[in-house]
Write a protein that holds these residues in place. Structure first.
Motif, PDB file in Angstrom:
ATOM      1  N   PHE A 294     -12.501   5.108  -1.897  1.00  0.00           N
ATOM      2  CA  PHE A 294     -11.004   5.038  -2.011  1.00  0.00           C
ATOM      3  C   PHE A 294     -10.501   5.029  -3.689  1.00  0.00           C
ATOM      4  CE2 PHE A 294     -11.744   2.847   1.972  1.00  0.00           C
ATOM      5  CZ  PHE A 294     -11.532   3.743   2.953  1.00  0.00           C
ATOM      6  N   GLY A 295     -11.385   5.201  -4.451  1.00  0.00           N
ATOM      7  CA  GLY A 295     -11.101   4.957  -5.891  1.00  0.00           C
ATOM      8  C   GLY A 295     -10.390   6.063  -6.354  1.00  0.00           C
ATOM      9  N   SER A 296     -10.208   7.163  -6.167  1.00  0.00           N
ATOM     10  CA  SER A 296      -9.541   8.268  -6.653  1.00  0.00           C
ATOM     11  C   SER A 296      -8.210   8.234  -6.348  1.00  0.00           C
ATOM     12  CB  SER A 296     -10.437   9.683  -6.370  1.00  0.00           C
ATOM     13  OG  SER A 296     -10.188   9.758  -4.765  1.00  0.00           O
ATOM     14  N   ASN A 297      -7.901   7.295  -5.304  1.00  0.00           N
ATOM     15  CA  ASN A 297      -6.410   7.411  -4.783  1.00  0.00           C
ATOM     16  C   ASN A 297      -5.613   6.543  -5.541  1.00  0.00           C
ATOM     17  OD1 ASN A 297      -6.515   8.732  -2.229  1.00  0.00           O
ATOM     18  ND2 ASN A 297      -8.062   7.184  -1.772  1.00  0.00           N
TER      19      ASN A 297
ATOM     20  N   PHE B 202      -5.313   1.449  -5.686  1.00  0.00           N
ATOM     21  CA  PHE B 202      -6.119   0.868  -4.418  1.00  0.00           C
ATOM     22  C   PHE B 202      -6.773  -0.546  -4.988  1.00  0.00           C
ATOM     23  CE2 PHE B 202      -9.941   0.202  -2.306  1.00  0.00           C
ATOM     24  CZ  PHE B 202      -9.470   0.345  -0.929  1.00  0.00           C
ATOM     25  N   SER B 203      -7.484  -0.172  -6.264  1.00  0.00           N
ATOM     26  CA  SER B 203      -8.052  -1.573  -6.818  1.00  0.00           C
ATOM     27  C   SER B 203      -7.206  -2.670  -6.999  1.00  0.00           C
ATOM     28  CB  SER B 203      -8.538  -1.131  -8.185  1.00  0.00           C
ATOM     29  OG  SER B 203      -9.167  -2.272  -8.975  1.00  0.00           O
TER      30      SER B 203
ATOM     31  N   ALA C 257       0.709  -1.347  -0.114  1.00  0.00           N
ATOM     32  CA  ALA C 257       0.143   0.104  -0.045  1.00  0.00           C
ATOM     33  C   ALA C 257       0.731   1.362   0.069  1.00  0.00           C
ATOM     34  CB  ALA C 257      -0.864  -0.004   1.260  1.00  0.00           C
ATOM     35  N   SER C 258       2.092   1.064   0.478  1.00  0.00           N
ATOM     36  CA  SER C 258       3.088   2.412   0.590  1.00  0.00           C
ATOM     37  C   SER C 258       3.845   2.688  -0.772  1.00  0.00           C
ATOM     38  CB  SER C 258       3.887   2.117   1.750  1.00  0.00           C
ATOM     39  OG  SER C 258       4.765   1.011   1.471  1.00  0.00           O
ATOM     40  N   THR C 259       3.197   1.795  -1.866  1.00  0.00           N
ATOM     41  CA  THR C 259       3.901   1.783  -3.262  1.00  0.00           C
ATOM     42  C   THR C 259       3.077   2.569  -4.183  1.00  0.00           C
ATOM     43  OG1 THR C 259       3.128  -0.232  -4.096  1.00  0.00           O
ATOM     44  CG2 THR C 259       5.170  -0.092  -2.812  1.00  0.00           C
TER      45      THR C 259
END
Length: 202
Positions: A199-202, A95-96, A89-91
């Motif tokens: 969270f999809g816009s991330n 999100f998907s 997650a830090s890369t």
């Protein structure tokens, strides 16, 4: 399950003792998958483990303590899996993509840990809170990376919903220890439809 029942167990002090405990836990895991927790007895565990009942009681006072030890073993393995997801997650992975990766790993985890469905039952009264707490903690950390501005109360809500969805639908992703790809796809779709608007816009 009565609150007064002991779920503590004795940690082995030697490598030989640890091997014996591992064999006992492997036997209990198989029996839970085959006949269920209620039908399982300490005598049946000892018989499957090819050890004496006295040897089993050296570490475990009852079958509840055996299952607690099995839950702790699952917790260690699952924590490692979720830590890998947290690192991912830090890369720059989307999100998907990360959501699909986590689901694939949990589905595979269930293949390798055949009693996981019983052990990690969010609605169960069995005292394996440490496992649920670890999963919740790691999931909150992942959500915090994707939505740092979101309140902790909101993240706890979304995390609990995700865990309950997984707990309800994960059994349908397998039949006779074989993965059902179409049900894995549906599980991903359900969670994506719930989380991507957040969270999809991330």
């Amino acid at each position: 399950m009565a609150d007064e029942q002991r779920t503590t167990y004795h940690q082995p002090k030697t490598s030989r003792g640890q091997r014996r405990v591992n064999i006992i836990l492997d036997a209990a895991e198989q029996l839970i998958a085959e006949i269920g927790y209620d039908a399982m007895t300490t005598n049946a565990i000892a018989l499957r483990a090819e050890t004496s009942i006295g040897s089993l009681y050296q570490f475990f006072p009852n079958k509840e303590s055996v299952v607690q030890a099995l839950a702790d073993r699952y917790r260690s393995s699952l924590t490692s899996l979720l830590d890998d997801a947290l690192e991912l997650a830090s890369t720059n992975v989307s999100f998907s993509e990360q959501l699909e990766c986590i689901i694939d790993k949990v589905v595979q985890f269930k293949v390798q840990h055949v009693a996981f469905e019983f052990i990690f039952d969010w609605t169960s009264c069995f005292p394996t809170e440490s496992l649920a707490d670890e999963v919740m903690s790691r999931l909150l950390s992942i959500l915090s990376l994707w939505a740092p501005e979101m309140s902790m109360q909101q993240k706890q809500l979304y995390a609990e919903v995700c865990i309950r969805i997984m707990s309800a639908l994960l059994p349908a992703t397998h039949v006779n220890s074989q993965i059902r790809p179409e049900m894995v796809t549906e599980l991903k779709r359900v969670l994506a439809n719930y989380l991507l608007p957040l969270f999809g816009s991330n």
